[in-house]
Write a protein that holds these residues in place. Structure first.
Motif, PDB file in Angstrom:
ATOM      1  N   GLU A 111       0.863  -1.179   0.000  1.00  0.00           N
ATOM      2  CA  GLU A 111       0.000   0.000   0.000  1.00  0.00           C
ATOM      3  C   GLU A 111       0.902   1.231   0.000  1.00  0.00           C
ATOM      4  OE1 GLU A 111      -2.759  -0.216   3.209  1.00  0.00           O
ATOM      5  OE2 GLU A 111      -3.872  -1.889   2.328  1.00  0.00           O
ATOM      6  N   GLY A 113       0.160   4.531  -0.667  1.00  0.00           N
ATOM      7  CA  GLY A 113      -0.381   5.858  -0.403  1.00  0.00           C
ATOM      8  C   GLY A 113       0.068   6.449   0.920  1.00  0.00           C
ATOM      9  N   GLU A 115      -0.381   8.142   4.323  1.00  0.00           N
ATOM     10  CA  GLU A 115      -1.499   7.973   5.248  1.00  0.00           C
ATOM     11  C   GLU A 115      -1.887   9.248   5.978  1.00  0.00           C
ATOM     12  OE1 GLU A 115      -0.473   4.805   7.856  1.00  0.00           O
ATOM     13  OE2 GLU A 115      -0.610   3.246   6.308  1.00  0.00           O
ATOM     14  N   GLN A 145      -9.570   3.805  -5.599  1.00  0.00           N
ATOM     15  CA  GLN A 145      -8.337   3.057  -5.852  1.00  0.00           C
ATOM     16  C   GLN A 145      -7.246   3.973  -6.389  1.00  0.00           C
ATOM     17  OE1 GLN A 145      -9.395  -0.127  -8.521  1.00  0.00           O
ATOM     18  NE2 GLN A 145     -10.611  -1.220  -6.992  1.00  0.00           N
ATOM     19  N   ARG A 148      -5.974   6.370  -3.589  1.00  0.00           N
ATOM     20  CA  ARG A 148      -5.197   5.731  -2.527  1.00  0.00           C
ATOM     21  C   ARG A 148      -3.805   5.283  -2.977  1.00  0.00           C
ATOM     22  NH1 ARG A 148      -7.922   4.884   2.202  1.00  0.00           N
ATOM     23  NH2 ARG A 148     -10.180   5.207   2.126  1.00  0.00           N
ATOM     24  N   ASN A 152      -3.576   7.544   1.013  1.00  0.00           N
ATOM     25  CA  ASN A 152      -4.313   6.406   1.551  1.00  0.00           C
ATOM     26  C   ASN A 152      -4.951   6.758   2.890  1.00  0.00           C
ATOM     27  OD1 ASN A 152      -5.331   3.829   1.759  1.00  0.00           O
ATOM     28  ND2 ASN A 152      -3.441   2.941   2.567  1.00  0.00           N
TER      29      ASN A 152
END
Length: 280
Positions: A111, A113, A115, A145, A148, A152
């Motif tokens: 992941e 992205g 935060e 999608q 992110r 994210n």
């Protein structure tokens, strides 16, 4: 009907890119005294010949750091048929979300992205994605999608902006657009519900100014000029205003005098036509 939707989708993509390029030389000018001097010299400030940006400089006609991301997404949609991250995203300015994104990429995280960044990046790059998926039940899911990949967190989805743009792409000009979007956000069975759907979050000034520009605009050129005259993050507001107005007026409503000054116009138009064939 289908051809009209395709034309509005193309208008949204091109309108966003052209407005971003037009505003780029005055991006992030927060010194209002300096801005007033510039506006006195250039009452029509679009494509100002000299950059006044205190953070980064690009040639007039090139995209802002936000516009660069939009072009990458457009090229990805055109090549792959769906939003996929292009790693790394290159640009003359690495704002907070991109710094976090690149850090996560370098760390090998799945992941990628950032935060803790919920700035307006989340909407400025998404006209191509909304145009591609407009009218499809998974539009908001695909948008999320794409957001992110670099941001994210729940505060960066900006789904109210995207519902506005989709509404204009599918329906054209509509004085009741605000009521329609608010009805969507009030529907307990709406797609992709967010706890903050009814709140103005993240950058309230940017949200209100961009929305005001869309709802009060009578002409594409003047709407972009008006938001440029406010200073600050001109490109984020301009790209959204340009997308929404482009969706209402179609490609033919975007002035040739502006598209001719947008360096990536030919490429943007080519990719925009490719990804909107599904609407025809």
């Amino acid at each position: 009907m289908a051809a009209a939707v395709a034309n509005r989708a193309i208008g949204a993509i091109v309108g966003s890119a052209v407005a971003d390029a037009a505003a780029q030389p005055l991006h992030w000018v927060y010194d209002l005294q300096k801005l007033q001097v510039i506006l006195a010299q250039h009452p029509n400030p679009e494509f100002c010949p000299e950059s006044a940006n205190p953070f980064y400089r690009r040639q007039t006609g090139q995209q802002s750091c936000y516009g660069d991301q939009a072009v990458v997404l457009l090229e990805s949609l055109s090549a792959c048929g769906g939003p996929r991250p292009q790693l790394p995203i290159e640009g003359p300015w690495r704002h907070a979300s991109l710094k976090g994104f690149l850090k996560n990429v370098d760390a090998g995280k799945e992941e990628t992205g950032c935060e803790d960044d919920c700035q307006i990046d989340g909407i400025t790059k998404l006209a191509p994605v909304v145009a591609f998926y407009a009218g499809k039940p998974d539009m908001l899911e695909k948008v999320e999608q794409a957001v992110r990949v670099t941001q994210n967190n729940d505060a960066s989805d900006w789904d109210y902006f995207l519902r506005f743009l989709e509404h204009f792409i599918l329906n054209g000009p509509d004085p009741k657009a605000l009521d329609s979007v608010l009805d969507q956000l009030s529907d307990p069975n709406r797609k992709q519900p967010q706890d903050l759907d009814k709140a103005i979050i993240g950058l309230p000034g940017a949200f209100q100014a961009a929305l005001h520009g869309v709802l009060t605009a009578t002409r594409y050129e003047q709407a972009v000029r008006d938001t440029m005259s406010c200073g600050g993050c001109t490109c984020s507001r301009g790209s959204f205003i340009g997308a929404c107005l482009g969706a209402q007026i179609g490609l033919e409503g975007i002035p040739v005098s502006w598209t001719s000054k947008t360096q990536c116009y030919a490429s943007v138009l080519e990719h925009a036509k490719k990804i909107t064939r599904q609407h025809q």
